[in-house]
Scaffold this active site. Structure first.
Site, PDB file in Angstrom:
ATOM      1  N   LYS A 116       0.071   4.543  -0.319  1.00 55.73           N
ATOM      2  CA  LYS A 116       0.644   3.455  -0.669  1.00 55.73           C
ATOM      3  C   LYS A 116       1.106   2.565   0.382  1.00 55.73           C
ATOM      4  O   LYS A 116       1.158   1.298   0.136  1.00 55.73           O
ATOM      5  CB  LYS A 116       1.794   3.746  -1.772  1.00 55.73           C
ATOM      6  N   GLY A 164       3.382   9.812 -10.378  1.00 52.90           N
ATOM      7  CA  GLY A 164       4.162  10.600 -11.682  1.00 52.90           C
ATOM      8  C   GLY A 164       5.716  10.444 -11.312  1.00 52.90           C
ATOM      9  O   GLY A 164       6.422  11.208 -11.549  1.00 52.90           O
ATOM     10  N   LYS A 201      13.021  -2.327  -0.814  1.00 52.43           N
ATOM     11  CA  LYS A 201      14.111  -2.813  -1.453  1.00 52.43           C
ATOM     12  C   LYS A 201      14.180  -2.475  -2.977  1.00 52.43           C
ATOM     13  O   LYS A 201      13.125  -2.369  -3.426  1.00 52.43           O
ATOM     14  CB  LYS A 201      14.197  -4.249  -1.312  1.00 52.43           C
ATOM     15  N   HIS A 208       8.789  -3.122 -15.316  1.00 52.38           N
ATOM     16  CA  HIS A 208       7.349  -2.651 -14.651  1.00 52.38           C
ATOM     17  C   HIS A 208       6.307  -3.496 -15.569  1.00 52.38           C
ATOM     18  O   HIS A 208       6.143  -3.101 -16.624  1.00 52.38           O
ATOM     19  CB  HIS A 208       7.312  -1.063 -14.970  1.00 52.38           C
ATOM     20  N   ASN A 290      -3.569   1.642  -9.286  1.00 48.36           N
ATOM     21  CA  ASN A 290      -3.908   2.901  -9.753  1.00 48.36           C
ATOM     22  C   ASN A 290      -5.679   2.725  -9.860  1.00 48.36           C
ATOM     23  O   ASN A 290      -6.013   2.009 -10.661  1.00 48.36           O
ATOM     24  CB  ASN A 290      -3.465   3.421 -10.989  1.00 48.36           C
ATOM     25  N   ARG A 292      -8.108   4.303 -11.178  1.00 50.35           N
ATOM     26  CA  ARG A 292      -8.481   5.187 -12.258  1.00 50.35           C
ATOM     27  C   ARG A 292      -7.991   4.635 -13.643  1.00 50.35           C
ATOM     28  O   ARG A 292      -7.415   3.653 -13.782  1.00 50.35           O
ATOM     29  CB  ARG A 292      -8.148   6.382 -12.040  1.00 50.35           C
ATOM     30  N   VAL A 295      -3.361   6.561 -18.582  1.00 49.44           N
ATOM     31  CA  VAL A 295      -2.587   7.006 -19.960  1.00 49.44           C
ATOM     32  C   VAL A 295      -2.499   5.839 -21.166  1.00 49.44           C
ATOM     33  O   VAL A 295      -3.119   6.063 -21.981  1.00 49.44           O
ATOM     34  CB  VAL A 295      -1.424   7.844 -19.730  1.00 49.44           C
TER      35      VAL A 295
HETATM   36  P1  ADP Z   1       4.794   6.316  -9.223  1.00 47.20           P
HETATM   37  O1  ADP Z   1       3.344   6.169  -8.615  1.00 47.20           O
HETATM   38  O2  ADP Z   1       5.120   8.046  -8.917  1.00 47.20           O
HETATM   39  O3  ADP Z   1       4.617   6.456 -10.765  1.00 47.20           O
HETATM   40  P2  ADP Z   1       5.483   3.878  -8.857  1.00 47.20           P
HETATM   41  O4  ADP Z   1       5.616   3.329  -7.306  1.00 47.20           O
HETATM   42  O5  ADP Z   1       4.670   3.554  -9.607  1.00 47.20           O
HETATM   43  O6  ADP Z   1       5.533   5.334  -8.751  1.00 47.20           O
HETATM   44  O7  ADP Z   1       7.082   3.288  -9.310  1.00 47.20           O
HETATM   45  C1  ADP Z   1       7.485   4.360 -10.435  1.00 47.20           C
HETATM   46  C2  ADP Z   1       8.422   3.627 -11.051  1.00 47.20           C
HETATM   47  O8  ADP Z   1       9.862   3.391 -10.077  1.00 47.20           O
HETATM   48  C3  ADP Z   1       8.218   1.913 -11.470  1.00 47.20           C
HETATM   49  O9  ADP Z   1       7.657   1.762 -12.624  1.00 47.20           O
HETATM   50  C4  ADP Z   1       9.655   1.449 -11.607  1.00 47.20           C
HETATM   51  O10 ADP Z   1      10.308   1.598 -12.708  1.00 47.20           O
HETATM   52  C5  ADP Z   1      10.563   2.244 -10.587  1.00 47.20           C
HETATM   53  N1  ADP Z   1      10.478   1.475  -8.914  1.00 47.20           N
HETATM   54  C6  ADP Z   1       9.565   1.753  -8.021  1.00 47.20           C
HETATM   55  N2  ADP Z   1       9.708   0.823  -6.964  1.00 47.20           N
HETATM   56  C7  ADP Z   1      10.707   0.187  -7.348  1.00 47.20           C
HETATM   57  C8  ADP Z   1      11.693  -0.725  -6.578  1.00 47.20           C
HETATM   58  N3  ADP Z   1      11.451  -1.114  -5.247  1.00 47.20           N
HETATM   59  N4  ADP Z   1      12.623  -1.271  -7.304  1.00 47.20           N
HETATM   60  C9  ADP Z   1      13.041  -0.766  -8.566  1.00 47.20           C
HETATM   61  N5  ADP Z   1      12.233   0.100  -9.271  1.00 47.20           N
HETATM   62  C10 ADP Z   1      11.252   0.614  -8.629  1.00 47.20           C
END
Ligand code: ADP
Length: 451
Positions: A116, A164, A201, A208, A290, A292, A295
């Site tokens: 990432k 996850g 930040k 999302h 992602n 792939r 879900v």
């Molecule tokens: P994973 O791949 O483990 O699911 P993600 O990077 O997709 O992790 O982040 C999962 C969730 O965490 C996001 O959908 C969001 O709700 C929250 N999140 C991630 N990064 C941030 C950020 N910089 N600020 C606010 N919320 C975040």
């Protein structure tokens, strides 16, 4: 087109892929662990090979066994589904070496997006907006804190190898940063065997929003609109919908273009998802891609009428994309609820057991993708998701009512699930108003009840 395809997965996604293959006239080979001999996917496929014992590393993650099964049965391609080996570059390369098509992007694309921190760098170069944060992967809490101080609190600590919602912590002040960094890092090491972290930040009250991408091997790339996955518990999605109510056509076009740009920057082909956060001012930032199927893909299938699994298979077989951007239309509104074997009254702890009574809902615009049948046993070794209930209707309000009706009909006995919890959630005033902040705050604070 392939004559025979092996599905390197289990559960509802394996069933989903078997169904797509049937419609395409492709024979299917399932693989199963000893705990899954009676599982739905093992029974539905034309052939099934038992590849090992219960634990994922001995079966669904056992690359040699899976490839041996493919060679022995004469499968020409492998669909990895999601989770397990779906984003494993080594596996994708091993498939290539065995002359078997991996149904997904190239190992090179997976690699570029898989780390990432590396993906953030690629996006910066491609001029896709990213959340302010660190460019280099971090392992040392002291150094990390210096960066965190620079970015300004709150910051979110994330795992380079993440997924996850694991290995993530929000630090709200300098005082608590180091402790949280070490906690996140330990969790990351446990989950992924890697301790590289990065910082962003933390965007308060952000949404999302993710864009579904389809791209062929000849550089044709389209997006299929967005999914709003803002309803989450501990950074894990619970309900997904499309379209996102608050997104204007203009913002959708801009984000769609950025998503296509992100995919092209890594030479992407197959189905993929570009995840963004949208802040309260409507500014959007790349979070991750992602590489792939996801879900929540059925939500997009319902509003576009495009079968994503079939598309993935056709693309892997070298077919050209049949859609240009202007051919993609979003119709109506779709919502998905994840039904899992977990106990909302006890911190959403995963449950195992045997289903003693089952009734699945149906009717106009109701789709259930599940691994359930009457009498099936749910082993404790795997992901707790049992079913996805997806509805489609003309408007969001109608879709909410349809979902309530469908969840109200659904009966799963013999095993504890989050069904009642999801029913309350979609029926809540907050969900109707699109007030995901209130829902997520409640999910954070309490565990048993919503509103
Ligand atoms: P994973 O791949 O483990 O699911 P993600 O990077 O997709 O992790 O982040 C999962 C969730 O965490 C996001 O959908 C969001 O709700 C929250 N999140 C991630 N990064 C941030 C950020 N910089 N600020 C606010 N919320 C975040």
């Amino acid at each position: 087109m392939y004559q025979k395809l092996l599905i390197a997965n289990r559960g509802e996604i394996a069933v989903r892929i078997i169904r797509a293959c049937r419609e395409m006239g492709i024979s299917t080979v399932a693989v199963c662990s000893t705990a899954d001999r009676e599982a739905l996917h093992a029974q539905l496929a034309d052939e099934c090979v038992c590849i090992g014992t219960e634990r994922p590393k001995d079966s669904y993650l056992n690359m040699e066994q899976i490839l041996s099964a493919a060679v022995a049965t004469g499968a020409q391609a492998i669909h990895p589904g999601f989770g397990f080996l779906s984003e494993n570059t080594r596996f994708a390369r091993m498939c290539r070496q065995c002359g078997i098509d991996f149904i997904g992007p190239s190992p090179e694309s997976i690699e570029k997006m898989g780390d990432k921190a590396e993906a953030r760098k690629t996006m910066v170069r491609a001029k896709v907006p990213v959340i302010p944060g660190t460019e280099e992967a971090l392992t040392d809490a002291e150094t990390a804190k210096k960066y965190a101080d620079e970015i300004g609190y709150p910051v979110i600590i994330k795992a380079s190898a993440g997924g996850g919602g694991k290995g993530m912590r929000v630090a709200r002040s300098a005082e608590e940063f180091k402790e949280l960094f070490v906690m996140a890092q330990n969790e990351t090491l446990q989950a992924f065997g890697d301790d590289h972290m990065y910082l962003e930040k933390y965007l308060e009250r952000a949404r999302h929003i993710e864009f579904q991408i389809l791209a062929d091997q000849y550089g044709n790339t389209v997006h299929l609109g967005e999914r709003d996955c803002s309803v989450q518990r501990r950074h894990q999605k619970m309900i997904e919908e499309s379209p996102a109510g608050f997104l204007s056509d203009k913002l959708r076009r801009e984000m769609g273009k950025a998503a296509v740009k992100a995919a092209k920057a890594v030479g992407y082909y197959s189905a993929g998802t570009v995840e963004f956060l949208v802040d309260q001012n409507g500014s959007f930032y790349f979070m991750e891609m992602n590489t792939r199927i996801q879900v929540e893909h059925p939500v997009t299938e319902m509003v576009t009428g495009i079968d994503l699994i079939k598309q993935m298979i056709q693309i892997a077989a070298g077919e050209k994309l049949a859609y240009r951007q202007k051919d993609v239309e979003l119709r109506g509104h779709a919502i998905e609820c994840r039904i899992s074997a977990e106990d909302p009254e006890h911190g959403f702890l995963p449950c195992a057991g045997t289903v003693t009574n089952l009734y699945l809902p149906g009717g106009n615009g109701v789709r259930v993708d599940s691994l359930l049948y009457n009498g099936c046993s749910i082993p404790p070794y795997y992901d707790s998701m049992l079913a996805k209930v997806i509805v489609h209707a003309d408007t969001r309000q109608e879709a909410i009512r349809r979902m309530k009706s469908a969840l109200g009909e659904l009966v799963i006995e013999g095993i504890t699930t989050n069904l009642d919890f999801q029913y309350d959630l979609v029926g809540s005033k907050w969900f109707e108003e699109g007030n995901t902040d209130a829902i997520n705050d409640a999910l954070e604070k309490r565990c048993g009840k919503i509103c």
